[in-house]
Design a protein around this motif. Sequence first.
Motif, PDB file in Angstrom:
ATOM      1  N   ASP A 152      -4.860 -17.084   5.777  1.00 35.68           N
ATOM      2  CA  ASP A 152      -3.492 -17.519   5.512  1.00 35.68           C
ATOM      3  C   ASP A 152      -2.484 -16.387   5.746  1.00 35.68           C
ATOM      4  OD1 ASP A 152      -1.133 -18.564   4.588  1.00 35.68           O
ATOM      5  OD2 ASP A 152      -1.881 -19.126   2.610  1.00 35.68           O
ATOM      6  N   PRO A 153      -1.731 -16.425   6.848  1.00 32.09           N
ATOM      7  CA  PRO A 153      -0.773 -15.345   7.121  1.00 32.09           C
ATOM      8  C   PRO A 153       0.408 -15.329   6.157  1.00 32.09           C
ATOM      9  CG  PRO A 153      -0.502 -17.088   8.737  1.00 32.09           C
ATOM     10  CD  PRO A 153      -1.713 -17.443   7.925  1.00 32.09           C
ATOM     11  N   THR A 154       0.668 -16.446   5.458  1.00 31.01           N
ATOM     12  CA  THR A 154       1.800 -16.477   4.532  1.00 31.01           C
ATOM     13  C   THR A 154       1.542 -15.635   3.282  1.00 31.01           C
ATOM     14  OG1 THR A 154       1.089 -18.450   3.293  1.00 31.01           O
ATOM     15  CG2 THR A 154       2.356 -18.812   5.318  1.00 31.01           C
ATOM     16  N   LYS A 155       0.307 -15.187   3.105  1.00 28.11           N
ATOM     17  CA  LYS A 155      -0.033 -14.342   1.948  1.00 28.11           C
ATOM     18  C   LYS A 155       0.198 -12.854   2.223  1.00 28.11           C
ATOM     19  CE  LYS A 155      -1.652 -17.782  -0.573  1.00 28.11           C
ATOM     20  NZ  LYS A 155      -0.978 -18.241  -1.815  1.00 28.11           N
ATOM     21  N   LEU A 156       0.599 -12.514   3.449  1.00 27.17           N
ATOM     22  CA  LEU A 156       0.842 -11.114   3.783  1.00 27.17           C
ATOM     23  C   LEU A 156       2.125 -10.612   3.138  1.00 27.17           C
ATOM     24  CD1 LEU A 156      -0.149 -11.231   7.540  1.00 27.17           C
ATOM     25  CD2 LEU A 156      -1.257  -9.785   5.815  1.00 27.17           C
ATOM     26  N   LYS A 157       2.087  -9.362   2.689  1.00 29.51           N
ATOM     27  CA  LYS A 157       3.238  -8.738   2.052  1.00 29.51           C
ATOM     28  C   LYS A 157       3.360  -7.285   2.531  1.00 29.51           C
ATOM     29  CE  LYS A 157       4.107 -12.200  -0.890  1.00 29.51           C
ATOM     30  NZ  LYS A 157       3.100 -13.142  -0.365  1.00 29.51           N
ATOM     31  N   ILE A 158       4.574  -6.744   2.461  1.00 28.79           N
ATOM     32  CA  ILE A 158       4.800  -5.334   2.731  1.00 28.79           C
ATOM     33  C   ILE A 158       5.051  -4.652   1.383  1.00 28.79           C
ATOM     34  CG2 ILE A 158       6.290  -3.628   3.851  1.00 28.79           C
ATOM     35  CD1 ILE A 158       6.866  -5.717   6.010  1.00 28.79           C
ATOM     36  N   LYS A 159       4.186  -3.681   1.036  1.00 32.62           N
ATOM     37  CA  LYS A 159       4.276  -3.032  -0.264  1.00 32.62           C
ATOM     38  C   LYS A 159       4.020  -1.537  -0.125  1.00 32.62           C
ATOM     39  CE  LYS A 159       2.329  -6.989  -2.843  1.00 32.62           C
ATOM     40  NZ  LYS A 159       1.245  -7.407  -3.777  1.00 32.62           N
ATOM     41  N   ASP A 160       4.532  -0.776  -1.078  1.00 33.28           N
ATOM     42  CA  ASP A 160       4.165   0.626  -1.171  1.00 33.28           C
ATOM     43  C   ASP A 160       2.753   0.721  -1.755  1.00 33.28           C
ATOM     44  OD1 ASP A 160       5.390   3.573  -1.207  1.00 33.28           O
ATOM     45  OD2 ASP A 160       4.152   3.340  -3.004  1.00 33.28           O
ATOM     46  N   LEU A 161       2.071   1.813  -1.420  1.00 38.43           N
ATOM     47  CA  LEU A 161       0.720   2.036  -1.939  1.00 38.43           C
ATOM     48  C   LEU A 161       0.662   1.901  -3.454  1.00 38.43           C
ATOM     49  CD1 LEU A 161      -2.214   3.053  -1.318  1.00 38.43           C
ATOM     50  CD2 LEU A 161      -1.337   5.379  -1.676  1.00 38.43           C
ATOM     51  N   SER A 162       1.701   2.367  -4.129  1.00 37.66           N
ATOM     52  CA  SER A 162       1.728   2.328  -5.594  1.00 37.66           C
ATOM     53  C   SER A 162       1.760   0.899  -6.141  1.00 37.66           C
ATOM     54  CB  SER A 162       2.944   3.098  -6.114  1.00 37.66           C
ATOM     55  OG  SER A 162       4.148   2.492  -5.647  1.00 37.66           O
ATOM     56  N   GLU A 163       2.136  -0.066  -5.294  1.00 37.81           N
ATOM     57  CA  GLU A 163       2.252  -1.459  -5.729  1.00 37.81           C
ATOM     58  C   GLU A 163       0.979  -2.265  -5.489  1.00 37.81           C
ATOM     59  OE1 GLU A 163       6.802  -2.695  -5.037  1.00 37.81           O
ATOM     60  OE2 GLU A 163       5.793  -2.060  -3.182  1.00 37.81           O
ATOM     61  N   ARG A 177      -8.608   4.397  -4.002  1.00 36.37           N
ATOM     62  CA  ARG A 177      -9.338   5.297  -4.897  1.00 36.37           C
ATOM     63  C   ARG A 177      -9.408   6.709  -4.311  1.00 36.37           C
ATOM     64  NH1 ARG A 177     -14.421   6.910  -4.598  1.00 36.37           N
ATOM     65  NH2 ARG A 177     -14.914   5.316  -3.052  1.00 36.37           N
ATOM     66  N   ILE A 178      -9.738   6.806  -3.024  1.00 37.34           N
ATOM     67  CA  ILE A 178      -9.875   8.119  -2.389  1.00 37.34           C
ATOM     68  C   ILE A 178      -8.514   8.804  -2.265  1.00 37.34           C
ATOM     69  CG2 ILE A 178     -10.565   9.329  -0.288  1.00 37.34           C
ATOM     70  CD1 ILE A 178     -12.640   7.053   0.118  1.00 37.34           C
ATOM     71  N   LEU A 179      -7.489   8.049  -1.900  1.00 38.91           N
ATOM     72  CA  LEU A 179      -6.152   8.634  -1.797  1.00 38.91           C
ATOM     73  C   LEU A 179      -5.662   9.111  -3.161  1.00 38.91           C
ATOM     74  CD1 LEU A 179      -4.360   6.212   0.700  1.00 38.91           C
ATOM     75  CD2 LEU A 179      -5.159   8.538   1.154  1.00 38.91           C
ATOM     76  N   ASN A 180      -5.937   8.337  -4.197  1.00 40.46           N
ATOM     77  CA  ASN A 180      -5.530   8.747  -5.541  1.00 40.46           C
ATOM     78  C   ASN A 180      -6.190  10.066  -5.941  1.00 40.46           C
ATOM     79  OD1 ASN A 180      -3.903   6.535  -5.829  1.00 40.46           O
ATOM     80  ND2 ASN A 180      -5.294   5.402  -7.175  1.00 40.46           N
ATOM     81  N   LYS A 181      -7.449  10.249  -5.544  1.00 45.58           N
ATOM     82  CA  LYS A 181      -8.147  11.506  -5.840  1.00 45.58           C
ATOM     83  C   LYS A 181      -7.496  12.686  -5.140  1.00 45.58           C
ATOM     84  CE  LYS A 181     -12.807   9.911  -6.990  1.00 45.58           C
ATOM     85  NZ  LYS A 181     -14.248   9.969  -6.610  1.00 45.58           N
ATOM     86  N   LYS A 182      -6.819  12.403  -4.038  1.00 40.63           N
ATOM     87  CA  LYS A 182      -6.113  13.432  -3.284  1.00 40.63           C
ATOM     88  C   LYS A 182      -4.651  13.534  -3.729  1.00 40.63           C
ATOM     89  CE  LYS A 182      -9.048  12.785   0.811  1.00 40.63           C
ATOM     90  NZ  LYS A 182      -9.557  14.170   0.946  1.00 40.63           N
ATOM     91  N   ASN A 183      -4.341  12.885  -4.862  1.00 41.37           N
ATOM     92  CA  ASN A 183      -2.986  12.879  -5.431  1.00 41.37           C
ATOM     93  C   ASN A 183      -1.965  12.219  -4.512  1.00 41.37           C
ATOM     94  OD1 ASN A 183      -3.656  14.235  -7.890  1.00 41.37           O
ATOM     95  ND2 ASN A 183      -3.750  16.167  -6.753  1.00 41.37           N
ATOM     96  N   ILE A 184      -2.432  11.263  -3.731  1.00 41.55           N
ATOM     97  CA  ILE A 184      -1.532  10.456  -2.900  1.00 41.55           C
ATOM     98  C   ILE A 184      -1.473   9.067  -3.541  1.00 41.55           C
ATOM     99  CG2 ILE A 184      -1.098   9.500  -0.606  1.00 41.55           C
ATOM    100  CD1 ILE A 184      -2.847  11.779   0.529  1.00 41.55           C
ATOM    101  N   THR A 185      -0.402   8.817  -4.246  1.00 40.61           N
ATOM    102  CA  THR A 185      -0.296   7.575  -5.015  1.00 40.61           C
ATOM    103  C   THR A 185       0.877   6.699  -4.587  1.00 40.61           C
ATOM    104  OG1 THR A 185       1.011   8.693  -6.717  1.00 40.61           O
ATOM    105  CG2 THR A 185      -1.384   8.621  -7.035  1.00 40.61           C
ATOM    106  N   THR A 186       1.763   7.264  -3.779  1.00 38.33           N
ATOM    107  CA  THR A 186       2.945   6.519  -3.354  1.00 38.33           C
ATOM    108  C   THR A 186       3.427   7.101  -2.020  1.00 38.33           C
ATOM    109  OG1 THR A 186       5.131   5.718  -4.059  1.00 38.33           O
ATOM    110  CG2 THR A 186       4.599   8.022  -4.541  1.00 38.33           C
ATOM    111  N   GLY A 187       4.405   6.439  -1.402  1.00 35.67           N
ATOM    112  CA  GLY A 187       4.993   6.960  -0.176  1.00 35.67           C
ATOM    113  C   GLY A 187       4.324   6.494   1.093  1.00 35.67           C
ATOM    114  N   ILE A 188       3.312   5.634   0.968  1.00 39.66           N
ATOM    115  CA  ILE A 188       2.675   5.026   2.139  1.00 39.66           C
ATOM    116  C   ILE A 188       2.939   3.535   2.086  1.00 39.66           C
ATOM    117  CG2 ILE A 188       0.479   4.482   3.273  1.00 39.66           C
ATOM    118  CD1 ILE A 188      -0.556   7.201   2.276  1.00 39.66           C
TER     119      ILE A 188
END
Length: 249
Positions: A152-163, A177-188
């Motif tokens: 279902d393409p209508t379920k696609l959303k654009i969100k920040d990693l933190s969301e 999980r891996i990005l969080n371990k590298k202290n990357i939690t937002t901005g992607i």
Amino acid sequence: MSDIFSRNKLIWGENNQKLLAQKHVAVFGLGGVGGYAAESLARAGVGKLSLIDFDAVSESNLNRQIIALHSTVGKSKTELFESRLKDINPDIKINSFNSFYTENINHCVFNDKIDFVIDAIDTLKSKIQLLEYCHSNNIKVISSMGAGNRLDPTKLKIKDLSELCDIKCPFIKNVKRILNKKNITTGIICVTSDEKPKKGSHIKSQENIKTENGTIELLKVSPGSVIFVPAVAGYYMGYYVTNCFIMQV
């Protein structure tokens, strides 16, 4: 070639069209998502694209990839896209990297200034390396987070990693999980689906992939995939990048 983008200019104007011609976007992965993203940027008028993909078209791509035809099976995706996009806009500049992405090719790909990265990689380690590099170097990036086993393409959303919460997809869970371990939690920025993945079979295959440092053996896990979700995800990514440019976000 002044008439190619005449309809675009009716939407965002002459100045924005000239602005797009000065932009450089790198598209990592030219499959079901990345291929549509790359073509949408070319048709929008982005002036320079770097295309990174090691693969050739296979028969299993015919159901969903824009470059896949019986006449292109077995041919390099980067070479096919370079020819196709120049056929759309002869003035576009293309950097092609017929290579499996690892951090070892960053010095080649990022040798030129890149204004935005589109991540359509479906291999976990490579995806993490690319996102970490972009985050560390303040390069704007939008990442595809799961189009497989969805309908279902209508379920696609654009969100920040933190969301990205209540994640139903094991692949996305691992990425976060891996990005969080590298202290990357937002901005992607991510294109993701709220649809629960279908419980389908996965095709597992072993591939020997040539890289800059030799050949690596890769276990490839391919989920079910039909055209609707990957294509729309790719268009979402192309839209987001283009809109960031013309709005100067």
